[in-house]
Design a protein around this motif. Sequence first.
Motif, mmCIF file in Angstrom:
data_model
loop_
_atom_site.group_PDB
_atom_site.id
_atom_site.type_symbol
_atom_site.label_atom_id
_atom_site.label_comp_id
_atom_site.label_asym_id
_atom_site.label_seq_id
_atom_site.Cartn_x
_atom_site.Cartn_y
_atom_site.Cartn_z
ATOM 1 N N ASP B 25 0.833 -1.219 0.000
ATOM 2 C CA ASP B 25 0.000 0.000 0.000
ATOM 3 C C ASP B 25 0.852 1.247 0.000
ATOM 4 N N ALA B 57 -8.247 10.500 -0.505
ATOM 5 C CA ALA B 57 -7.558 10.017 -1.705
ATOM 6 C C ALA B 57 -6.285 9.263 -1.331
ATOM 7 N N TRP B 60 -6.661 5.808 -0.649
ATOM 8 C CA TRP B 60 -6.823 4.975 -1.856
ATOM 9 C C TRP B 60 -5.524 4.900 -2.657
ATOM 10 N N VAL B 62 -3.463 7.528 -3.500
ATOM 11 C CA VAL B 62 -3.091 8.671 -4.345
ATOM 12 C C VAL B 62 -2.817 9.905 -3.479
ATOM 13 N N SER B 86 -5.631 15.563 -12.858
ATOM 14 C CA SER B 86 -7.090 15.651 -12.722
ATOM 15 C C SER B 86 -7.458 17.120 -12.567
ATOM 16 N N PHE B 249 -4.360 6.898 -12.905
ATOM 17 C CA PHE B 249 -4.869 6.584 -11.561
ATOM 18 C C PHE B 249 -5.095 5.084 -11.428
ATOM 19 N N PRO B 250 -5.081 4.595 -10.183
ATOM 20 C CA PRO B 250 -5.246 3.144 -10.002
ATOM 21 C C PRO B 250 -6.633 2.669 -10.457
ATOM 22 N N GLU B 251 -6.705 1.412 -10.780
ATOM 23 C CA GLU B 251 -7.966 0.788 -11.179
ATOM 24 C C GLU B 251 -9.008 0.996 -10.060
ATOM 25 N N TYR B 253 -10.216 3.703 -8.938
ATOM 26 C CA TYR B 253 -10.124 5.003 -8.239
ATOM 27 C C TYR B 253 -11.305 5.908 -8.615
ATOM 28 N N LYS B 256 -14.374 5.160 -6.683
ATOM 29 C CA LYS B 256 -14.279 5.628 -5.290
ATOM 30 C C LYS B 256 -14.510 7.129 -5.207
ATOM 31 N N VAL B 257 -13.910 7.888 -6.121
ATOM 32 C CA VAL B 257 -14.080 9.346 -6.091
ATOM 33 C C VAL B 257 -15.543 9.698 -6.359
#
Lengths: 352, 339
Positions: B25, B57, B60, B62, B86, B249-251, B253, B256-257
């Motif tokens: 992580d 974030a 997760w 980021v 972003s 960005f991660p798969e 993500y 989640k946002v």
Amino acid sequence: MKKTTDIPRARRWPRFRIWLVALAGGFSLSGCGVVNHMIYKTTGDVMQGFSKEHTVPYLLQTGDLAMACAMSESVQPLLMSFGRVTTDPDQLAVMMSLQAGGCAEDRGREAELQSIAALRARNPEEAEDAIIRQKRYYALAAERYFKGWRHFKAYYGDPETEECPDFDEDLDEFIYLAGLLSGLQALNAEIQSTAPIGVPKNVGSVAARATSCLDNEKWWGAPMGLRATVWAMIPGAQPEGEDAFERLDASDALGEAAGVRISHVFHVIAAWNKGDMERVRAVIRRHAEAIEKRPPADGWVLVDQLATHNILAISDKLWMENTGHRTPMGGLGTFWDDEAPTGEVIDLDSLL
Amino acid sequence: MKHGKRSLAALALAWLLSAGLVHADTGEMIKRSFCVFDPIGSNGPLFNVMKSARPTAMGWGVDLEMRAYTDEKIAAEEFKAGQCDSVLLTGTRAREFNSFTGSIEALGALTSEPQMRILLQTLAQPSAASLLKRENYEVAGILPAGSIYLFIRDRKVDTVEELQGKKIATLDYDNAAVTMVRHVGASVVGANSANFAGKFNNGSVDLAYAPAVAYTPLELYKGVNPGGGVFAYKLAQMTFQIIHHADRFPEGYGDKVRGYAFSRVDEAYELIKAAEKEIPQASWMHPTEQQVREYDQMLREVRLALREEGTYDARALKLMRAIRCKDDPTRAECAIAAE
């Protein structure tokens, strides 16, 4: 002596009782009024008068911000309670609310520094908790500043609808400036808290216009500093042909010459808001040099200290974001990536 | 004893695995930039709200590096050029990155908070993911900014006919707004979020359109008072949208946002309601029912024209018609399927 003893006891008591009943009756009918109007009101008036004539000027001459903060938080309820028996101490309330708002804001800033440190350490839970604390303190600060703004309006009138007030003395003008600052700070603290406190969203523009009631030169460039900061922040607020940052530079010069460098705070806030970090650093450096060169003006030490305190807070934020710790002792005006000073050296090769 | 050893071994294995995961992580934490349009700047409300999302974030994986932009155009350009991973933009600006979500602000397409909530709830479903992604651009969150109203300097201008020849401060990069202004015979005066209020307040335009959240901060009452008003007809629903370059960005993500943004909708509506209350009752100008029907019809025609020329996404219009009809099945348009 004989006379009194001569009066039979049974006859003396009824006379005394009548007098007592009359006194009690008198008290019950008008006693509270006497206490309220004679004693409490007088005490209230004396306390208010004393605070304005002596406590505030005394405080402004001291440089211990922590003590001023503690006093404002603890004494404000007592002073404000005199509003129950005499006129509301609106002017004092402006000063006290501004100070007490500052105390809450300071705690908010501490929490913010902790959140920055936690994010650097990639500890999201600690950061989240610190951000929540930061917002709570900013919400409290917004409420306190907003209270100051309401008392300002109660005393001086609504600056949008009324003419500039006639000031009797310098302190009245200074408290007017403090009231405008309270309004601007209320809005800023509400935004930082992200909570709906109810501060009117036009308060910044209203306060900015009202600064024209004050003599910019007399008040160390602070009125124009406040106005130009609002120009730099509110879209479309800057009048045509004006340049907020030019005005801020000019205000800085006035503040530096007077030894009350509050304009630097406005300047650094405006620059930070625009994301102009070079300018932020330049103003911090300028402030550090200015306080080195010239002591604070007599009678306004607290205001100048407050300016340094705020500049230091912004410097701390920068240091924390970039190094994980706040500004080192004696390091105000320096930055972590400053080039090491160079000077003449002796070649050691000949000794070795 | 044997059993005890086995469970101890299992525990050790679990610990090792979890330690490995924790390590993975922190090891996988990526730094990404988030460029936020806030008309005020880094002290502004939008930037502050977005800044609060940093720890979430980070949870997760980021680490967001936040940048405030007072000029939305520059934020959009830097995002396009890849200098921002972003970005947060208004729905109108976001249209160039996703015409589906960029059509949420379509004229007259959504007329109330409940309708907007149905839309946001609908798009929060995992099945909506394909609509939210175009090429590498992914819409990772939508937040409501409230209804857009018409601000009028002279309240005698209260019909479409009277708009003829009137000057309207118009976001000139918004093809839909330019089309609409021309459609009613008014003249376009180019403006942006930084200068439209000034133009309205000093009288260089007769009308401006904006959400209620702009009324007090930008002092639109200066243009409205003494003889003007705010027309109580909801022209469109303004939004703020978070868009990112999906491959950076991660798969998962984006999902989640979106969930996070959706959880903040109530908060956004509280601010919107408070702002609408700040407009005094006396300033509101209420159209008649007949007028509302006529305006609805007119906006529908403009929407369809803009759909034909490619400004609005047909699927978005279809979805929003379904939402309007779910909200009020008695609407005349529900009997015909023109959108």
